[in-house]
Design an enzyme around this catalytic site. Structure first.
Site, mmCIF file in Angstrom:
data_model
loop_
_atom_site.group_PDB
_atom_site.id
_atom_site.type_symbol
_atom_site.label_atom_id
_atom_site.label_comp_id
_atom_site.label_asym_id
_atom_site.label_seq_id
_atom_site.Cartn_x
_atom_site.Cartn_y
_atom_site.Cartn_z
ATOM 1 N N PHE A 149 0.854 -1.188 0.000
ATOM 2 C CA PHE A 149 0.000 0.000 0.000
ATOM 3 C C PHE A 149 0.894 1.244 0.000
ATOM 4 O O PHE A 149 1.886 1.302 0.738
ATOM 5 C CB PHE A 149 -0.916 -0.018 1.226
ATOM 6 C CG PHE A 149 -1.971 1.047 1.180
ATOM 7 C CD1 PHE A 149 -3.092 0.901 0.381
ATOM 8 C CD2 PHE A 149 -1.844 2.204 1.936
ATOM 9 C CE1 PHE A 149 -4.065 1.898 0.323
ATOM 10 C CE2 PHE A 149 -2.813 3.198 1.891
ATOM 11 C CZ PHE A 149 -3.927 3.040 1.078
ATOM 12 N N ASP A 228 0.946 -4.306 9.302
ATOM 13 C CA ASP A 228 -0.164 -3.403 8.963
ATOM 14 C C ASP A 228 -1.399 -4.286 8.802
ATOM 15 O O ASP A 228 -1.471 -5.109 7.883
ATOM 16 C CB ASP A 228 0.170 -2.654 7.662
ATOM 17 C CG ASP A 228 -0.951 -1.697 7.243
ATOM 18 O OD1 ASP A 228 -2.109 -1.898 7.668
ATOM 19 O OD2 ASP A 228 -0.657 -0.760 6.475
ATOM 20 N N TYR A 253 -11.102 2.453 10.584
ATOM 21 C CA TYR A 253 -12.343 2.776 9.864
ATOM 22 C C TYR A 253 -12.742 1.755 8.813
ATOM 23 O O TYR A 253 -13.734 1.952 8.128
ATOM 24 C CB TYR A 253 -12.231 4.167 9.221
ATOM 25 C CG TYR A 253 -11.032 4.367 8.315
ATOM 26 C CD1 TYR A 253 -11.052 3.920 7.004
ATOM 27 C CD2 TYR A 253 -9.880 4.991 8.786
ATOM 28 C CE1 TYR A 253 -9.956 4.097 6.187
ATOM 29 C CE2 TYR A 253 -8.782 5.171 7.979
ATOM 30 C CZ TYR A 253 -8.819 4.718 6.671
ATOM 31 O OH TYR A 253 -7.728 4.887 5.867
ATOM 32 N N LYS A 254 -11.985 0.691 8.650
ATOM 33 C CA LYS A 254 -12.345 -0.320 7.645
ATOM 34 C C LYS A 254 -13.267 -1.352 8.299
ATOM 35 O O LYS A 254 -14.369 -1.015 8.702
ATOM 36 C CB LYS A 254 -11.083 -0.885 7.017
ATOM 37 C CG LYS A 254 -10.409 0.181 6.141
ATOM 38 C CD LYS A 254 -9.075 -0.229 5.573
ATOM 39 C CE LYS A 254 -8.523 0.899 4.701
ATOM 40 N NZ LYS A 254 -7.061 0.858 4.593
ATOM 41 N N ARG A 402 -12.352 -5.165 -6.071
ATOM 42 C CA ARG A 402 -12.199 -5.746 -4.732
ATOM 43 C C ARG A 402 -13.564 -5.752 -4.059
ATOM 44 O O ARG A 402 -14.236 -4.727 -3.960
ATOM 45 C CB ARG A 402 -11.197 -4.939 -3.918
ATOM 46 C CG ARG A 402 -9.809 -4.893 -4.561
ATOM 47 C CD ARG A 402 -8.860 -4.070 -3.741
ATOM 48 N NE ARG A 402 -9.406 -2.755 -3.466
ATOM 49 C CZ ARG A 402 -9.045 -1.988 -2.452
ATOM 50 N NH1 ARG A 402 -8.133 -2.413 -1.601
ATOM 51 N NH2 ARG A 402 -9.587 -0.803 -2.274
HETATM 52 C C1 LIG Z 1 -6.318 1.958 4.272
HETATM 53 C C2 LIG Z 1 -4.887 1.647 4.517
HETATM 54 C C3 LIG Z 1 -4.091 2.513 5.263
HETATM 55 C C4 LIG Z 1 -4.688 3.799 5.726
HETATM 56 O O1 LIG Z 1 -3.800 4.710 6.208
HETATM 57 P P1 LIG Z 1 -4.411 6.043 6.860
HETATM 58 O O2 LIG Z 1 -3.247 6.721 7.415
HETATM 59 O O3 LIG Z 1 -5.385 5.603 7.903
HETATM 60 O O4 LIG Z 1 -5.070 6.805 5.773
HETATM 61 C C5 LIG Z 1 -2.794 2.133 5.521
HETATM 62 N N1 LIG Z 1 -2.287 0.970 5.063
HETATM 63 C C6 LIG Z 1 -3.034 0.119 4.312
HETATM 64 C C7 LIG Z 1 -2.462 -1.160 3.854
HETATM 65 C C8 LIG Z 1 -4.344 0.451 4.010
HETATM 66 O O5 LIG Z 1 -5.088 -0.352 3.271
#
Ligand SMILES: *Cc1c(COP(=O)(O)O)cnc(C)c1O
Length: 428
Positions: A149, A228, A253-254, A402
């Protein structure tokens, strides 16, 4: 919007075999869902929508709006600055950490809710590097996924840029093949490796690392792990403590449904806490904030990760989510998620594969993250048609869709209907 459920299907399931799953089978799978009460605790999706986007933003707990309104009226307006004396304000980060810890396989005093995923990854990576280098100063390498990511890659690249040659990166090529990923990791490990930062579930393919196995291999090579958990926390089982994982960050938030802007969950295994100052010492992470001492002295445990004032309103939203999670056995959620994602793959195999839809995610449920990724003929055009038909999924260009599966809110029959609408959305 028209009523997608009643749209005529242009692609009847010709050649369906008699042992193929039917819509009635899906309805039967939903009968007696032990998580029905959990489903009722979230705001329903707009009429006709099927939301397969929990990998981007989880559902809204029904109680959240009342909670925030009460907090604003009774506490903020009603008490003004005296509200800082309420334990749920200042202790919000620890309370939320404790509430979500069981979903991560962690102890209450190993998790705190603060910052966002990006900031927390930076803070924990910096801390992990200092812990690793205090043990062995020759360890200067961070291993990460080249195709990971973006934010994870950016955090590491920024640290290396500012480290003046004292830090190096080694990247793993990303693949959806678990064996190839395992082999790439082994090839990257060595006596110079300090920390391995991996996304437990890949945001595109949905490949999931086997945490216990990876931790064992990284530890055997003398390194530390930072996970992560964005695409797995709240969807699939995670056993941080039992795996001896070192550090982890979960996205609030996911799948966890803490609301847009929810704080991240930070995990540090108990015996790795308090080995050094936190990356960002701040007054509310001080051992005694109300003494207002200039000299920093870290609070004990996870509290030291609280830099400054916490987002009290957002924490109230996340607390509403925590309450919903607290009414269920996490094992029941994970079992339902497994059943849903396996059912979706079966439906795609039986109904969509002959129309060119290709599964990208691993078939082994133990190696799959929270979502199921597919490659679709028509790419963005198909995705647009699917969205117009009320199926909210996320597109990774050019042609990967997805389908994020939220066990608290999704039913098996929703997946049947989503696949029907997908068939109708494909190019004809
Ligand atoms: C959604 C996501 C994030 C989000 O990072 P934020 O700092 O909360 O915006 C980080 N890493 C991965 C792999 C994600 O899918």
């Amino acid at each position: 919007m028209n009523a997608p459920g009643r749209m005529p299907s242009n692609r009847p399931d010709a050649a369906a075999r008699c042992d193929d799953l039917t819509r009635e089978d899906c309805v039967a799978l939903d009968a007696g869902d032990p998580l029905a009460a959990m489903r009722a605790a979230f705001m329903p999706a707009p009429e006709g929508w099927i939301c397969l986007d929990a990998n981007s933003l989880g559902a809204c707990p029904t109680a959240a709006a009342d909670r925030v309104q009460a907090l604003m009226q009774q506490q903020w307006a009603g008490l003004r600055s005296q509200a800082w004396g309420l334990p749920e304000w200042l202790e919000g980060p620890q309370r939320l950490g404790a509430a979500f810890a069981p979903l991560l396989g962690a102890r209450a005093d190993e998790v705190v809710a603060a910052d966002n995923t990006t900031t927390m990854l930076f803070k924990l990576l910096d801390y992990a590097l200092r812990v690793a280098q205090a043990r062995d100063s020759a360890r200067r390498v961070v291993v990460y996924e080249a195709d990971g990511f973006p934010t994870d890659c950016h955090v590491i690249q920024g640290m290396i840029r500012h480290a003046d040659g004292r830090l190096q990166a080694r990247t793993l090529p990303t693949s959806a093949d678990p064996q190839a990923m395992d082999a790439a990791l082994d090839a990257a490990l060595g006596p110079d490796v300090a920390v391995v930062l991996l996304t437990h579930g890949d945001y595109r393919s949905g490949h999931r690392w086997a945490i216990p196995d990876v931790v064992r291999r990284v530890h055997a090579a003398g390194g530390l792990t930072l996970w992560d958990l964005s695409h797995t926390a709240g969807a699939v089982p995670i056993a941080l403590d039992a795996s001896r994982a070192d550090f982890a960050v979960g996205c609030g938030y996911k799948y966890l449904c803490g609301g847009p802007g929810a704080p991240a969950l930070a995990y540090i295994r108990k015996d790795l806490q308090d080995l050094d100052w936190p990356t960002l010492p701040g007054w509310l992470g001080h051992a005694d904030p109300m003494a207002f001492a200039c000299a920093y002295e870290p609070a004990r445990g996870m509290a030291s990760l609280i830099g400054g004032t916490m987002p009290v309103l957002q924490n109230a939203v996340m607390a509403a989510a925590a309450e919903v999670w607290s009414i269920v056995d996490p094992a029941a959620v994970f079992a339902k998620h497994r059943s849903l994602s396996s059912t979706l793959i079966r439906l795609l195999d039986e109904r969509a594969a002959r129309h060119g839809v290709e599964l990208i995610s691993p078939r082994d449920a133990d190696r799959r993250a929270g979502h199921v990724a597919i490659r679709c003929p028509g790419g963005a055009t198909t995705a647009d048609a699917l969205a117009a038909a009320g199926v909210i999924a996320t597109l990774r260009r050019p042609d990967v869709l997805r389908l994020g599966i939220s066990a608290p809110t999704i039913r098996h029959v929703d997946l049947w209907d989503a696949v029907s609408r997908l068939l109708d959305s494909l190019p004809h």
